[in-house]
Design an enzyme around this catalytic site. Structure first.
Site, PDB file in Angstrom:
ATOM      1  N   SER A 193      86.175  -9.449 -22.846  1.00  0.00           N
ATOM      2  CA  SER A 193      86.933  -8.366 -22.231  1.00  0.00           C
ATOM      3  C   SER A 193      86.137  -7.206 -21.678  1.00  0.00           C
ATOM      4  CB  SER A 193      87.933  -7.794 -23.235  1.00  0.00           C
ATOM      5  OG  SER A 193      89.094  -8.554 -23.210  1.00  0.00           O
TER       6      SER A 193
ATOM      7  N   LYS B 261      88.595   3.170 -23.655  1.00  0.00           N
ATOM      8  CA  LYS B 261      89.759   2.278 -23.615  1.00  0.00           C
ATOM      9  C   LYS B 261      90.784   2.803 -24.621  1.00  0.00           C
ATOM     10  CE  LYS B 261      90.369  -2.810 -24.133  1.00  0.00           C
ATOM     11  NZ  LYS B 261      89.618  -4.067 -24.389  1.00  0.00           N
TER      12      LYS B 261
ATOM     13  N   SER C  86      90.268  -7.607 -20.912  1.00  0.00           N
ATOM     14  CA  SER C  86      91.338  -6.662 -21.139  1.00  0.00           C
ATOM     15  C   SER C  86      90.921  -5.198 -20.921  1.00  0.00           C
ATOM     16  CB  SER C  86      91.855  -6.803 -22.571  1.00  0.00           C
ATOM     17  OG  SER C  86      90.836  -6.480 -23.501  1.00  0.00           O
TER      18      SER C  86
END
Ligand code: GLN
Length: 486
Positions: free
Chosen positions: A174, A73, A150
């Site tokens: 997330s 990420k 997320s």
């Protein structure tokens, strides 16, 4: 069959036997990444990955991650490589150091092939607020459905079968919620188990490094590689790191599993509820003892509000350094306020601004008692209740989400139990810092959904063991959208 589709152990075996090379695996992963149309990437690191993979010529028989391609990420700092957190305010920012998890994976010679999109600064749960736009769910090629966030890019890339594992971060859910929408495994260990050094903070008392895998054993492999004390993160635990892979192979004797009925009852999707209830029978057949428990409706309903107040307050203070001087693009101005206000006005999206308003409001002296401190007290109550249940039970087991991946733009009743309880309960694991893993359970009209197991602090070995049992029950781990032969 492609080697990239196997479990980490099986890929490793093929690497050691020289049936495949890290370079071939990396090329295949890069090819899949470039063909993907779900907007998973902030950047694909083709040159870097190929250069690194071609140096890996002598297999390391005792290192399961040697030569395995992966994604991170884009809120993990990568030395000399852009790290944006999918926010315009960090465009052009190149960290001077690697996050500890990135450094550890480099040392293990895993191959980073790209950085993935996220909801801006990891705030949000839809995968729609990053500066590159919406990240889509591979299971809906018409692009009508979210993958969730997320950690949207990592989740979507996993659901599309691009890599065997991907790093994410989890402050409320997330990793574990998008894992459910993408039909993959999502892991958030105990708070402090994995160093957060170099992970952009969102709300540090809730933030965890997490990751996605396709197989339960892979989840153990990663935890063993990433865990441990780090002098650069004073909140990282000094506790010994277990031999998670070997320990999680041991089957548990009559594990006690608490099912939170008030969460299950707030789910309206019959297919998901029935599949969940059916899985309880299978767990019982496998020797588990199921205890139906009520957490307490009011406490569950208060999770979201408590989460928003605490996370926004922490975010407001943590992100104060994104001011256009310390970080972010510099705009001319006569005063510090002018420079900062320009950078922040232009740099942040609406969602971020809204959250900073909530955070600042909760932290104002006149509001602290009724908002911030009250939320802290409520968090303590929720944590107490969670630990009380785990005193008599090894695990808490619930559906990970009330639905399959929602359609983009669909609205839900934000005051319903389905939203407040069934869609937000994963934050329990963040409030209490407990290890929590989402496992795929099944499909509804071709769209995946999952369940969540949560265990006691630092009892990841047991948690991974029940997940390995569960993986055998469902038989669907390793799936991804478009997998050959599926
Ligand atoms: N969906 C939650 C939020 O909106 C969780 C985010 C996260 O875990 N990073 O903040």
């Amino acid at each position: 069959m492609n080697y990239l589709d196997l479990s980490i152990r099986d890929i490793h075996q093929a690497l050691v036997e020289k049936k495949v090379t890290p370079l071939e695996l990396t090329k295949e992963a890069l090819k899949r990444a470039k063909e993907n149309k779900d907007n998973c990437f902030e950047m694909i690191l083709e040159e870097e990955a190929l250069a690194f993979a071609s140096t890996l010529t002598e297999p390391e028989a005792d290192n399961l991650l040697w030569g395995i391609p992966y994604l991170a990420k884009d809120n993990f700092s990568t030395k000399g490589l852009p790290t944006t957190a999918s926010s315009n305010i960090l465009v052009g920012y190149k960290p001077l150091y690697d996050a500890t998890v990135i450094a550890k994976l480099k040392e293990k010679k895993a191959v980073l092939i790209g950085k993935t999109t996220l909801d801006e600064l990891a705030m949000g749960g839809t995968g729609t607020t990053g500066h590159l736009g919406i990240t889509y769910n591979p299971y809906d090629p018409k692009h009508e459905r979210m993958i969730g966030g997320s950690s949207c890019g990592s989740a979507a890339a996993m659901a599309a079968g691009i890599v065997p594992f991907a790093l994410g971060s989890d402050t409320g859910d997330s990793v574990r919620k998008p894992a459910s929408y993408g039909g993959v495994i999502g892991v958030k260990p105990t708070w402090g188990r994995i160093s957060r050094y170099g992970l952009f903070p969102f709300a540090p008392s809730l933030d965890h490094v997490g990751y996605f895998t396709r197989y339960a054993e892979d989840a153990a492999v990663l935890l063993e590689a990433l865990s441990g004390r780090d002098v650069m993160d004073s909140t990282s635990s000094v506790k010994d790191v277990d031999a998670y892979v070997a320990e999680s192979e041991k089957e548990l004797v009559s594990p006690r599993i608490a099912v939170l009925d008030d969460i299950v009852e707030s789910i309206r999707d019959n297919a998901i509820r029935d599949a969940f209830l059916d899985s309880l029978k299978k767990l019982e057949e496998a020797g588990a003892m199921i205890n139906h428990i009520r957490f307490g409706h009011d406490l569950l309903e208060s999770i979201y509000a408590t989460y928003i107040v605490i996370s926004c307050a922490e975010a407001t203070s943590n992100d104060a350094n994104l001011d256009g001087i310390k970080f972010g693009p510099y705009y001319e101005g006569k005063t510090y306020q002018e420079v900062m206000s320009q950078a922040r006005t232009k740099g942040f999206s609406e969602l971020i601004k809204r959250r900073f308003v909530i955070g600042s409001f909760a932290l104002m002296r006149e509001n602290q008692d009724v908002l911030f401190l009250r939320a802290q007290k409520n968090r303590a109550k929720i944590v107490e209740r969670t630990n009380q249940i785990l005193a008599d039970n090894d695990f808490i087991f619930v559906p990970a989400a009330p639905t399959v991946a929602p359609k983009l733009g669909a609205t839900s009743d934000k005051l319903s139990d389905e939203y407040l309880i069934a869609d937000n309960h994963l934050a329990l694991g963040n409030f209490a810092g407990l290890p929590s893993i989402t496992m795929p359970l099944g499909y509804e009209n071709g769209l995946p959904f999952g369940v969540n197991f949560m265990g006691r602090a630092f009892e990841e070995s047991k948690l991974l063991s029940i997940c390995r049992t569960f993986e055998k029950i469902t038989g669907i781990c390793g799936d991804y959208y478009g997998k050959e032969g599926k």
